[in-house]
Design a protein around this motif. Structure first.
Motif: not given
Length: 493
Positions: A78, A169, A216, A219, A233-235, A237, A447, A451
């Motif tokens: 992330s 995003t 979140r 992405t 798809e990288t988040q 945060t 972050q 997770h």
């Protein structure tokens, strides 16, 4: 500390300060907290005919290059972004930025503050928002902005980290630790204040929904993923996006009764509380109540920090004088103690420019002599900062009904051994110095917590205490000398 494995998840912290931006990757485990700076870029404000602005496009581009460098270091789980507070961008109905964001040191703010206070007095602003009065608070900046041609087209206000998250995003939101610095946030309820927005004629629809640290945000947009090499798809945060809030989250405190000083361009000195202090005494003492992680309150006062020293160095460099920091600090150690003191919070020191001349003028105005050479100026600045730390923390403890046992001094100033020792000497309290990278550590830890790799604040702080290099200072010398210097400062203010 063990090195980060190629297969460990990597958390990318984007940390933007007043003079530079960095992208730092972090690896987190049960007894591992490793940071690696992968990219650094300048943050150079731009003076335009209409005022002093942040070059936010250059910052965004630097961030993208940094994320591309992060992508080469391992699987990025992330991204989190923190910056300074109060400054913002305005978006139109298409989501386009309306001009470069203004810099909080722009001179337009003083008159705007007077306009706001004519409509909503200082007592009401504090009763609701609990903020220290600073002329660059967002509420005052907005009053100045309303006279520009941009204002009628403005539909959304995004604080600096929220603007960068939006560009990564496409997601709009307002992270709560930064929102709490605007002067338009209710310190009790933790929401935007409809009362203040209405009183000041601001549209509620301009202010996005609030986000807590650790949620979140979204992405990556496809073109961002394409440029950086990160998966789409990288988040991203939401961290504690006010850099001080991230730094306080990484204070390595394992005891009750601690105070903190987050020392960089500014010194943010204060306490972590469970509830705001909104008394008239607190307002008169100019303390601020800003949100921290997990609903905590950062009860603190802004002090004019290492800005004083850095502006002195820039002035000397322009004059062709060698200003290596090690030599300056050695000169300060040799200089006469308590030859002169200044109030770091004097507004004359806020703007960029010739700092030594302004220090001279302040000293002459208060009946003191001027420093003898660069070392004398540095000693004056550092002793004055130590005295300001003492004054602020003692007042905070009294107003909050707390007893202090230790000071944690984090941020870049924690590398300055003179400042750390003199803060211990001035306050009579032990000082734990470090980590210097507290802001980036807090960013990464939040972050990692999102997770599931670390627990709450106590777990985060314990991990910092176990893994980071810390130095400890005990009070030395004659306490009476600091008492006398503090008395001189109080009389001269």
């Amino acid at each position: 500390m063990s090195a980060t494995s190629r297969h460990d998840p990597v958390f990318a912290a984007v940390d933007l300060g007043a003079t530079s931006g960095r992208v730092i990757t972090g690896g987190v485990g049960p007894d591992k907290l490793v940071l690696t700076e992968v990219y650094r870029f300048a943050n150079t404000p731009v003076q335009l005919p209409g005022g002093l602005h942040w070059d936010v496009l250059a910052l965004y581009q630097g961030m993208l290059h940094g994320l591309r460098a992060a992508a080469l270091s391992g699987p990025v789980a992330s991204v989190g972004i923190d910056t300074w507070a109060v400054d913002y961008g305005l978006l139109d109905s298409d989501g386009s930025l309306l001009g470069l964001p203004f810099h909080y040191r722009d001179g337009r703010n003083t008159a705007a503050a007077e306009e706001v206070l004519a409509r909503c007095d200082a007592q009401e602003l504090y009763e609701v928002g609990g903020l220290q009065h600073l002329p660059f608070n967002t509420v005052f900046q907005l009053a100045a902005h309303r006279s520009t041609a941009q204002w009628p087209a403005a539909r959304t206000l995004l604080l600096m980290p929220d603007l960068l998250v939006y560009w990564l995003t496409g997601s709009v939101g307002a992270e709560v630790t930064n929102a709490s610095t605007t002067g338009l946030f209710d310190a009790r309820s933790g929401c935007w204040s409809d009362r203040l927005l209405g009183r000041l004629g601001l549209e509620r629809s301009m202010f996005p929904a609030l986000r807590e640290p650790g949620v979140r945000a979204g992405t990556l947009l496809p073109h961002v993923a394409g440029f950086t090499g990160l998966p789409v798809e990288t988040q991203v945060t939401t961290v504690a996006s006010h850099d001080t809030a991230s730094a306080v989250a990484a204070v390595p405190a394992t005891e009750q009764g601690f105070a903190y000083v987050s020392c960089g361009t500014w010194s943010l000195a204060g306490l972590e509380l469970d509830a705001p202090v909104l008394t008239e005494e607190s307002r008169a003492a100019n303390f601020t109540n800003e949100r921290g992680v997990d609903g905590t309150v950062r009860y603190l006062r802004n002090i004019m920090g290492m800005w004083l020293l850095e502006e002195c160095r820039r002035t000397w460099e322009r004059a062709g004088t060698s200003t290596g920091l090690a030599d300056l600090l050695a000169g300060a150690a040799r200089a006469r103690p308590f030859a002169c003191v200044i109030d770091p919070d004097d507004p004359v020191f806020l703007a960029p420019g010739d700092m030594p001349s302004r220090i001279d003028a302040a000293l002459i105005r208060t009946g003191q002599g001027t420093p003898d050479g660069p070392g004398g100026y540095v000693r004056c600045v550092l002793e004055s900062l130590a005295l300001a730390h003492r004054r602020t923390l003692r007042e905070a403890a009294e107003l909050a009904g707390r007893e202090l046992t230790r000071i944690h001094l984090v941020g870049g100033g924690s590398r300055n051994e003179l400042l750390c020792q003199w803060t211990a000497d001035a306050t009579g309290l032990p000082v734990t110095a470090g980590p210097a990278e507290a802001t980036a550590l807090g960013n990464v830890l939040l972050q990692a917590r999102a997770h599931g790799l670390v627990g709450g604040l106590a777990d985060m702080r314990g991990l910092v205490a176990r893994t980071q290099e810390l130095r400890h200072y005990t009070p030395q010398g004659d306490p009476g000398a600091w008492d006398r210097a503090a008395g001189r400062l109080t009389v001269r203010l």
